[in-house]
Design a protein around this motif. Structure first.
Motif, PDB file in Angstrom:
ATOM      1  N   GLU A  90      37.859  26.579  75.762  1.00 58.74           N
ATOM      2  CA  GLU A  90      36.707  26.457  74.868  1.00 58.74           C
ATOM      3  C   GLU A  90      36.739  27.336  74.170  1.00 58.74           C
ATOM      4  O   GLU A  90      35.666  27.079  73.671  1.00 58.74           O
ATOM      5  CB  GLU A  90      35.404  26.212  76.553  1.00 58.74           C
ATOM      6  CG  GLU A  90      36.245  28.325  77.295  1.00 58.74           C
ATOM      7  CD  GLU A  90      37.409  28.518  78.025  1.00 58.74           C
ATOM      8  OE1 GLU A  90      37.500  28.805  79.448  1.00 58.74           O
ATOM      9  OE2 GLU A  90      38.316  26.651  78.657  1.00 58.74           O
ATOM     10  N   GLN A  91      37.578  28.473  73.667  1.00 56.73           N
ATOM     11  CA  GLN A  91      37.174  29.413  72.807  1.00 56.73           C
ATOM     12  C   GLN A  91      37.200  28.799  71.366  1.00 56.73           C
ATOM     13  O   GLN A  91      36.546  28.809  70.429  1.00 56.73           O
ATOM     14  CB  GLN A  91      38.235  30.251  72.346  1.00 56.73           C
ATOM     15  CG  GLN A  91      37.581  31.619  73.981  1.00 56.73           C
ATOM     16  CD  GLN A  91      38.673  32.419  74.127  1.00 56.73           C
ATOM     17  OE1 GLN A  91      39.806  31.977  74.303  1.00 56.73           O
ATOM     18  NE2 GLN A  91      38.668  33.783  74.087  1.00 56.73           N
ATOM     19  N   LEU A  92      38.290  27.433  70.938  1.00 59.82           N
ATOM     20  CA  LEU A  92      38.486  26.475  69.918  1.00 59.82           C
ATOM     21  C   LEU A  92      37.852  25.915  69.924  1.00 59.82           C
ATOM     22  O   LEU A  92      37.827  25.054  68.371  1.00 59.82           O
ATOM     23  CB  LEU A  92      40.291  26.343  70.511  1.00 59.82           C
ATOM     24  CG  LEU A  92      41.107  26.625  70.124  1.00 59.82           C
ATOM     25  CD1 LEU A  92      42.677  26.436  70.531  1.00 59.82           C
ATOM     26  CD2 LEU A  92      41.171  28.203  69.313  1.00 59.82           C
ATOM     27  N   ALA A 112      48.854  38.631  70.717  1.00 57.00           N
ATOM     28  CA  ALA A 112      47.598  38.771  71.211  1.00 57.00           C
ATOM     29  C   ALA A 112      47.083  37.672  71.857  1.00 57.00           C
ATOM     30  O   ALA A 112      47.505  36.914  71.631  1.00 57.00           O
ATOM     31  CB  ALA A 112      47.705  39.223  69.323  1.00 57.00           C
ATOM     32  N   ALA A 113      45.720  37.872  72.131  1.00 58.62           N
ATOM     33  CA  ALA A 113      44.682  37.419  72.821  1.00 58.62           C
ATOM     34  C   ALA A 113      43.615  37.205  72.206  1.00 58.62           C
ATOM     35  O   ALA A 113      43.300  38.355  72.731  1.00 58.62           O
ATOM     36  CB  ALA A 113      45.776  37.600  74.755  1.00 58.62           C
ATOM     37  N   LEU A 114      43.009  36.024  72.314  1.00 56.79           N
ATOM     38  CA  LEU A 114      41.457  36.150  71.642  1.00 56.79           C
ATOM     39  C   LEU A 114      40.508  36.218  72.641  1.00 56.79           C
ATOM     40  O   LEU A 114      40.576  36.019  73.917  1.00 56.79           O
ATOM     41  CB  LEU A 114      41.121  34.909  71.146  1.00 56.79           C
ATOM     42  CG  LEU A 114      41.779  33.957  70.360  1.00 56.79           C
ATOM     43  CD1 LEU A 114      41.260  33.318  69.540  1.00 56.79           C
ATOM     44  CD2 LEU A 114      41.266  35.504  69.345  1.00 56.79           C
ATOM     45  N   VAL A 115      40.022  37.484  72.801  1.00 59.29           N
ATOM     46  CA  VAL A 115      38.509  38.007  73.505  1.00 59.29           C
ATOM     47  C   VAL A 115      37.540  36.584  73.600  1.00 59.29           C
ATOM     48  O   VAL A 115      36.591  36.237  73.911  1.00 59.29           O
ATOM     49  CB  VAL A 115      38.461  39.191  73.292  1.00 59.29           C
ATOM     50  CG1 VAL A 115      37.222  39.724  74.763  1.00 59.29           C
ATOM     51  CG2 VAL A 115      39.650  39.671  74.877  1.00 59.29           C
ATOM     52  N   SER A 116      36.913  36.930  71.574  1.00 60.76           N
ATOM     53  CA  SER A 116      35.736  36.227  70.974  1.00 60.76           C
ATOM     54  C   SER A 116      35.995  35.688  69.580  1.00 60.76           C
ATOM     55  O   SER A 116      37.346  36.282  69.505  1.00 60.76           O
ATOM     56  CB  SER A 116      34.724  36.875  71.291  1.00 60.76           C
ATOM     57  OG  SER A 116      35.057  38.311  70.380  1.00 60.76           O
ATOM     58  N   ILE A 117      35.836  35.007  69.237  1.00 61.36           N
ATOM     59  CA  ILE A 117      35.716  33.966  68.329  1.00 61.36           C
ATOM     60  C   ILE A 117      34.897  33.084  67.383  1.00 61.36           C
ATOM     61  O   ILE A 117      34.112  32.911  69.132  1.00 61.36           O
ATOM     62  CB  ILE A 117      37.174  33.440  68.249  1.00 61.36           C
ATOM     63  CG1 ILE A 117      37.328  32.573  66.404  1.00 61.36           C
ATOM     64  CG2 ILE A 117      36.985  32.388  69.094  1.00 61.36           C
ATOM     65  CD1 ILE A 117      39.129  32.087  66.542  1.00 61.36           C
ATOM     66  N   GLU A 118      34.200  33.858  66.361  1.00 57.22           N
ATOM     67  CA  GLU A 118      32.894  32.976  65.934  1.00 57.22           C
ATOM     68  C   GLU A 118      33.219  32.819  64.301  1.00 57.22           C
ATOM     69  O   GLU A 118      33.737  33.638  63.090  1.00 57.22           O
ATOM     70  CB  GLU A 118      31.834  34.161  65.554  1.00 57.22           C
ATOM     71  CG  GLU A 118      31.900  36.069  66.122  1.00 57.22           C
ATOM     72  CD  GLU A 118      30.580  36.384  65.935  1.00 57.22           C
ATOM     73  OE1 GLU A 118      30.219  37.138  65.340  1.00 57.22           O
ATOM     74  OE2 GLU A 118      30.265  36.702  67.028  1.00 57.22           O
ATOM     75  N   LYS A 119      32.248  31.888  64.048  1.00 59.93           N
ATOM     76  CA  LYS A 119      32.820  31.574  62.103  1.00 59.93           C
ATOM     77  C   LYS A 119      31.594  32.568  62.262  1.00 59.93           C
ATOM     78  O   LYS A 119      30.580  33.862  62.098  1.00 59.93           O
ATOM     79  CB  LYS A 119      31.421  29.889  62.160  1.00 59.93           C
ATOM     80  CG  LYS A 119      32.913  29.256  62.899  1.00 59.93           C
ATOM     81  CD  LYS A 119      32.160  28.241  61.940  1.00 59.93           C
ATOM     82  CE  LYS A 119      32.704  26.546  63.002  1.00 59.93           C
ATOM     83  NZ  LYS A 119      32.901  25.079  62.107  1.00 59.93           N
ATOM     84  N   ARG A 120      31.781  32.928  60.464  1.00 61.53           N
ATOM     85  CA  ARG A 120      30.989  33.881  60.156  1.00 61.53           C
ATOM     86  C   ARG A 120      30.172  33.244  59.152  1.00 61.53           C
ATOM     87  O   ARG A 120      30.535  31.419  58.736  1.00 61.53           O
ATOM     88  CB  ARG A 120      32.370  34.780  59.065  1.00 61.53           C
ATOM     89  CG  ARG A 120      33.037  35.643  59.983  1.00 61.53           C
ATOM     90  CD  ARG A 120      33.674  37.017  59.108  1.00 61.53           C
ATOM     91  NE  ARG A 120      34.557  35.987  58.527  1.00 61.53           N
ATOM     92  CZ  ARG A 120      34.339  36.884  57.139  1.00 61.53           C
ATOM     93  NH1 ARG A 120      34.985  38.109  56.862  1.00 61.53           N
ATOM     94  NH2 ARG A 120      35.467  36.548  56.419  1.00 61.53           N
TER      95      ARG A 120
END
Length: 120
Positions: A90-92, A112-120
């Motif tokens: 769901e993060q992707l 490393a594991a993502l906690v959050s990811i957002e487009k800039r």
């Protein structure tokens, strides 16, 4: 001996409501920072969450891995590099190769594991 038992029992009965009331005031879980995107993609427990910006180089939705060319991470003494991050599917969603992103991640060793990811 009986009067001593009665005094002890009476004392316990008088203190019990106070002790129970104090237990009700205690938090049920440790207070911490709120989860972003429902927490990391794996069970890593490193603190704190690191931040970086970069570009998505590859996406593997089946494996839950995103490859990001990111800038330096001074807190970890990492130079700019390209690396894989574990992610939940769901993060992707809505992301594509070439997207500029800002990430929050937790790191343990060379993973490393993502906690959050957002487009800039």
């Amino acid at each position: 001996m009986k009067p001593l038992h009665c005094v002890t029992l009476s004392s316990l009965l008088l203190l019990a409501p106070t002790v129970l009331a104090q237990d009700l005031l205690k938090p049920t879980a440790p207070a911490g920072s709120p989860d972003v995107d429902a927490g990391p993609a794996t069970e890593m427990v490193s603190e704190p969450v690191m931040r970086a910006s970069g570009t998505i180089e590859a996406l593997d939705r089946e494996r839950g891995v995103v490859t990001i060319a990111h800038g330096p991470v001074p807190a970890l003494k990492w130079p700019a590099s390209t690396m894989e991050f574990q992610a939940r599917r769901e993060q992707l969603e809505g992301l594509a190769v070439g997207d500029e992103v800002r990430i929050g991640f937790q790191s343990e060793g060379d993973e490393a594991a993502l906690v959050s990811i957002e487009k800039r």
